[in-house]
Motif scaffolding. Structure first.
Motif, short mmCIF file in Angstrom:
data_model
loop_
_atom_site.label_atom_id
_atom_site.label_comp_id
_atom_site.label_asym_id
_atom_site.label_seq_id
_atom_site.Cartn_x
_atom_site.Cartn_y
_atom_site.Cartn_z
N GLY A 1 62.31 26.95 -112.61
CA GLY A 1 63.77 26.67 -112.92
C GLY A 1 64.43 26.81 -111.65
N THR A 2 66.08 26.78 -111.72
CA THR A 2 66.59 26.85 -110.38
C THR A 2 68.24 27.23 -111.12
OG1 THR A 2 67.31 25.91 -108.43
CG2 THR A 2 67.52 24.68 -110.45
N ASN A 3 69.13 27.54 -109.87
CA ASN A 3 70.41 27.56 -110.14
C ASN A 3 71.10 26.51 -109.30
OD1 ASN A 3 70.71 28.92 -107.59
ND2 ASN A 3 72.52 29.38 -108.36
N PHE A 4 72.21 26.36 -109.73
CA PHE A 4 73.11 25.34 -109.01
C PHE A 4 74.44 25.88 -108.86
CE2 PHE A 4 70.29 22.53 -111.25
CZ PHE A 4 70.06 21.35 -110.22
N GLN A 5 74.82 25.77 -107.51
CA GLN A 5 76.33 26.31 -107.10
C GLN A 5 77.41 25.51 -107.04
OE1 GLN A 5 76.98 29.87 -105.49
NE2 GLN A 5 75.52 30.00 -107.38
N THR A 6 77.35 24.11 -107.18
CA THR A 6 78.27 23.13 -106.76
C THR A 6 79.42 23.66 -107.70
OG1 THR A 6 76.79 21.53 -106.25
CG2 THR A 6 78.80 20.94 -106.93
N LEU A 7 79.15 23.70 -109.03
CA LEU A 7 80.59 23.99 -109.88
C LEU A 7 81.18 25.46 -109.60
CD1 LEU A 7 81.94 23.17 -112.61
CD2 LEU A 7 80.24 24.51 -113.71
N SER A 8 80.32 26.27 -109.31
CA SER A 8 80.85 27.73 -108.83
C SER A 8 81.86 27.40 -107.69
CB SER A 8 79.83 28.59 -108.61
OG SER A 8 80.18 29.95 -108.28
N VAL A 9 81.46 26.70 -106.72
CA VAL A 9 82.23 26.55 -105.54
C VAL A 9 83.43 25.78 -105.82
CG1 VAL A 9 82.42 25.12 -103.20
CG2 VAL A 9 80.19 26.74 -104.16
N ALA A 10 83.41 24.63 -106.60
CA ALA A 10 84.78 23.79 -107.27
C ALA A 10 85.51 24.77 -107.77
CB ALA A 10 84.25 22.60 -107.91
N GLN A 11 84.92 25.71 -108.84
CA GLN A 11 85.93 26.41 -109.58
C GLN A 11 86.72 27.68 -108.68
OE1 GLN A 11 82.88 28.11 -112.12
NE2 GLN A 11 83.38 26.70 -113.78
N LYS A 12 85.96 27.94 -107.68
CA LYS A 12 86.63 28.83 -106.85
C LYS A 12 87.73 28.41 -105.86
CE LYS A 12 82.84 32.37 -106.38
NZ LYS A 12 82.19 33.03 -105.55
N ALA A 13 87.66 27.13 -105.57
CA ALA A 13 88.34 26.42 -104.72
C ALA A 13 89.94 26.60 -105.34
CB ALA A 13 88.03 25.05 -104.45
N PRO A 14 90.91 26.80 -104.37
CA PRO A 14 92.24 27.10 -104.70
C PRO A 14 92.81 25.75 -105.42
CG PRO A 14 92.02 27.61 -102.16
CD PRO A 14 90.68 26.81 -102.73
N VAL A 15 93.53 26.06 -106.51
CA VAL A 15 94.14 24.88 -107.50
C VAL A 15 95.05 24.09 -106.62
CG1 VAL A 15 95.73 24.46 -109.24
CG2 VAL A 15 94.04 26.37 -109.50
N ALA A 16 95.66 24.58 -105.63
CA ALA A 16 96.34 23.76 -104.72
C ALA A 16 95.80 22.52 -103.94
CB ALA A 16 97.29 24.58 -103.87
N LYS A 17 94.28 22.81 -103.71
CA LYS A 17 93.38 21.96 -103.15
C LYS A 17 92.67 21.09 -103.97
CE LYS A 17 93.62 24.56 -98.76
NZ LYS A 17 93.08 25.42 -97.74
N GLY A 18 92.91 21.21 -105.18
CA GLY A 18 92.13 20.40 -106.11
C GLY A 18 91.18 21.14 -106.91
N GLY A 19 90.86 22.58 -106.67
CA GLY A 19 89.89 23.07 -107.38
C GLY A 19 90.27 23.60 -108.55
N GLY A 20 89.44 24.38 -109.18
CA GLY A 20 89.80 25.30 -110.47
C GLY A 20 90.24 24.14 -111.68
N TYR A 21 90.97 24.74 -112.61
CA TYR A 21 91.13 24.27 -113.93
C TYR A 21 92.71 23.83 -113.92
CZ TYR A 21 86.51 25.23 -115.29
OH TYR A 21 85.23 25.47 -115.47
N LEU A 22 93.31 22.89 -114.63
CA LEU A 22 94.63 22.28 -114.65
C LEU A 22 95.33 23.24 -115.72
CD1 LEU A 22 94.63 18.57 -114.28
CD2 LEU A 22 94.67 20.29 -112.63
N ASP A 23 94.61 23.89 -116.80
CA ASP A 23 95.70 24.63 -117.71
C ASP A 23 94.46 25.46 -118.36
OD1 ASP A 23 93.79 22.98 -119.63
OD2 ASP A 23 95.27 21.33 -119.16
N ALA A 24 95.11 26.15 -119.36
CA ALA A 24 94.30 27.05 -120.13
C ALA A 24 93.35 26.43 -121.23
CB ALA A 24 95.20 28.21 -121.16
#
Length: 546
Positions: A274-297
């Motif tokens: 198996g393996t791990n993937f980092q792409t989602l983690s990096v996208a989640q951490k990115a500042p919301v103001a720059k398009g990262g993370g989530y839009l709401d709760a």
């Protein structure tokens, strides 16, 4: 195959009856899993249960949805108390929590260890252990991380020493873990079995080999913090660049499915890989103001998270297609989950007051007032250059605080100081809400082990959900603690023999994945030391519990 058998068809059917009484669909029968010959474990780091439900419902992850149709989806899966990558992955491959595994963070502290330069174990004890990107030799003397394989060897400055049977002995990551892994068990008890894994740090994840040092036949040496020679930048600089790094892992899996190792050399198909993937983690951490993370709760993904989920699902489809092409799909159990989630999803809960916890500890003399403790004070200014300080205590913070006091007799005073400063107003530590807590003493020892033995922190501070102990503008989410968003994970176990997809809502822990891997391969889960000690059960609803 030479297997140690425990699970019988009768016990599985009886287990199905028990599950019916517990409200779990009683359709899981032994025949569903009996043809399993291998297990593929995939960690989409950052994957929440809500991400799984949302993308399947919106048909934005069709490949994961297809796996769920012939699998069991667990809607109430959580990490065992800590959600950093080390304890998160250790849960999946050992069946244990930090209490038995001994892994609390990739940056931690051990009062029993000696400095890497103390090769006679004659000086002070107490070392800030750092098994991350600098564990590869590229990190020696604080050097640049210029090779994808971390330089091809361990950084000797990253390897502390311990007195073992009267001999001063180097402590590599595989010596640091306190319990065995599924890779070791499978290799020992299934004749001809082969194991493989790929992760984000080339040398820090050596602990996957287990105490034997030989558990993983094909441990891919890939370092996400290395410099991409094509762009002269790090793979972590944006989630689209992280996709390039994750594609190395896709290629490794496809090679292994085709009877080669991760480098392309001829080898047998692994029994557990198996393996791990980092792409989602990096996208989640990115500042919301720059398009990262989530839009709401409600976990509505922002542009980067949506793009990351698209990429991961496509990668999953490529892997599954290769299994089908090689006629291995019908005999492979596929487990999709995550080491950890990410917090906070709801950006309105984000609090970044800086590392007020460390500042409070320093100001009250529980750690050096100038921050000169552990690897915080090195000649190069980088971790693992061999000049860290010994016997100083340490604090590790993200969205949690792990505290090793330099003087353990100050425990009561330190706890009092923390409790007197719970608010979010300086110098407060933002731990005044109903979901926050300060863990210490017998309660901490029962859950994480006795700090007097050297490895377990003296105090664990879980701040209010949404608090990140940083002032960095580079990220708006983190993981490592026990906030809902970094502990509640997606988990799907898929096998072609499962005719009808189903959902289990009973609370489960990710530690239950490891004994489940052994169970589907007809091995006794209690061959895992942590499983035996913590009495970890296999996952319900698969017809292999008893």
């Amino acid at each position: 195959m030479d297997k140690v058998r425990k699970w019988s068809g009768l016990s599985a059917v009886v287990g199905a009856g028990v599950m019916a009484l517990a409200g779990i669909p009683p359709v899981a029968q032994a025949h569903e899993m009996q043809d399993a010959k291998r297990v593929l474990l995939i960690s989409f780091d950052g994957l929440h249960e809500q991400d799984v439900a949302r993308c399947i419902g919106a048909n934005t992850c069709p490949n994961l949805a297809l796996l769920a149709k012939s699998g069991v989806t667990y809607t109430n899966a959580h990490t065992p108390g800590l959600s950093d990558s080390f304890p998160g992955l250790a849960a999946l491959v050992t069946g244990g929590s930090p209490k038995t595994v001994g892994l609390f963070y990739d940056v931690s502290y051990d009062r029993t260890l000696y400095a890497p330069t103390d090769t006679t174990c004659s000086g002070k004890q107490g070392w800030n252990v750092v098994f991350d990107e600098t564990t590869g030799i590229d990190g020696e003397n604080g050097g640049p991380l210029i090779h994808l394989n971390g330089g091809g060897a361990f950084n000797p400055q990253a390897i502390p020493n311990a007195m073992v049977n009267g001999v001063c002995t180097p402590v590599y990551p595989h010596n640091y873990i306190k319990t065995n892994t599924v890779f070791e068990v499978v290799k020992e008890h299934i004749r001809g079995a082969r194991t493989a894994w790929a992760d984000k740090h080339a040398w820090g994840y050596d602990w996957l080999n287990g105490p034997s040092g030989r558990g993983v036949d094909d441990l891919a040496r890939t370092e996400i913090n290395s410099i991409d020679p094509a762009t002269k930048t790090y793979y972590l600089d944006t989630y689209t660049h992280t996709e390039k790094f994750d594609n190395y892992h896709v290629r490794a899996l496809i090679n292994q499915i085709n009877g080669r190792d991760s480098t392309g050399k001829s080898a047998s198909v692994p029994t557990v890989f198996g393996t791990n993937f980092q792409t989602l983690s990096v996208a989640q951490k990115a500042p919301v103001a720059k398009g990262g993370g989530y839009l709401d709760a409600d976990f509505t993904p922002g542009p980067q998270v949506a793009g990351a989920i698209d990429y991961l699902d496509d990668a999953l489809g490529r892997i599954v297609s290769e299994l089908k092409e090689r006629n291995l799909y019908s005999s492979t159990v596929i487990i999709v989950t995550a080491k950890h989630g990410q917090s906070p999803t709801d950006h309105t809960k984000l609090v970044k007051n800086g590392d007020t916890l460390s500042k409070l500890l320093e100001a009250n003399n529980y750690l050096d007032p100038n921050g000169n403790f552990g690897q915080n004070a090195t000649t190069s200014g980088n971790l693992n250059d061999g000049t860290g300080l010994v016997d100083t205590g340490m604090v590790q913070t993200d969205d949690i605080g792990l505290i090793w006091l330099r003087d353990r007799t100050q425990l009561d005073a330190a706890v009092t100081t923390l409790k007197d400063n719970l608010s979010c107003n300086a110098p407060g530590i933002c731990a005044d809400g109903p979901a926050a807590y300060i863990l210490y003493g017998p309660n901490l020892a029962s859950r994480f082990g006795d700090p007097a033995r050297g490895r377990t922190p003296d105090i664990i501070v879980q701040p209010n959900p949404g608090v990140i102990y940083t002032s960095s503008t580079a990220k708006d989410e983190e993981h490592g603690g026990n906030a809902p968003d970094d502990s509640h994970l997606g988990l799907v176990v898929s096998f072609q023999g499962i005719q009808h997809g189903r959902t289990v809502s009973r609370a489960v822990l990710t530690t239950q994945v490891a004994p489940t891997i052994l169970g589907v391969l007809d091995l006794d889960p209690e061959l895992l030391h942590s499983v035996a000690e913590e009495e970890t059960r296999v996952l319900p609803g698969l017809g292999i519990d008893h």
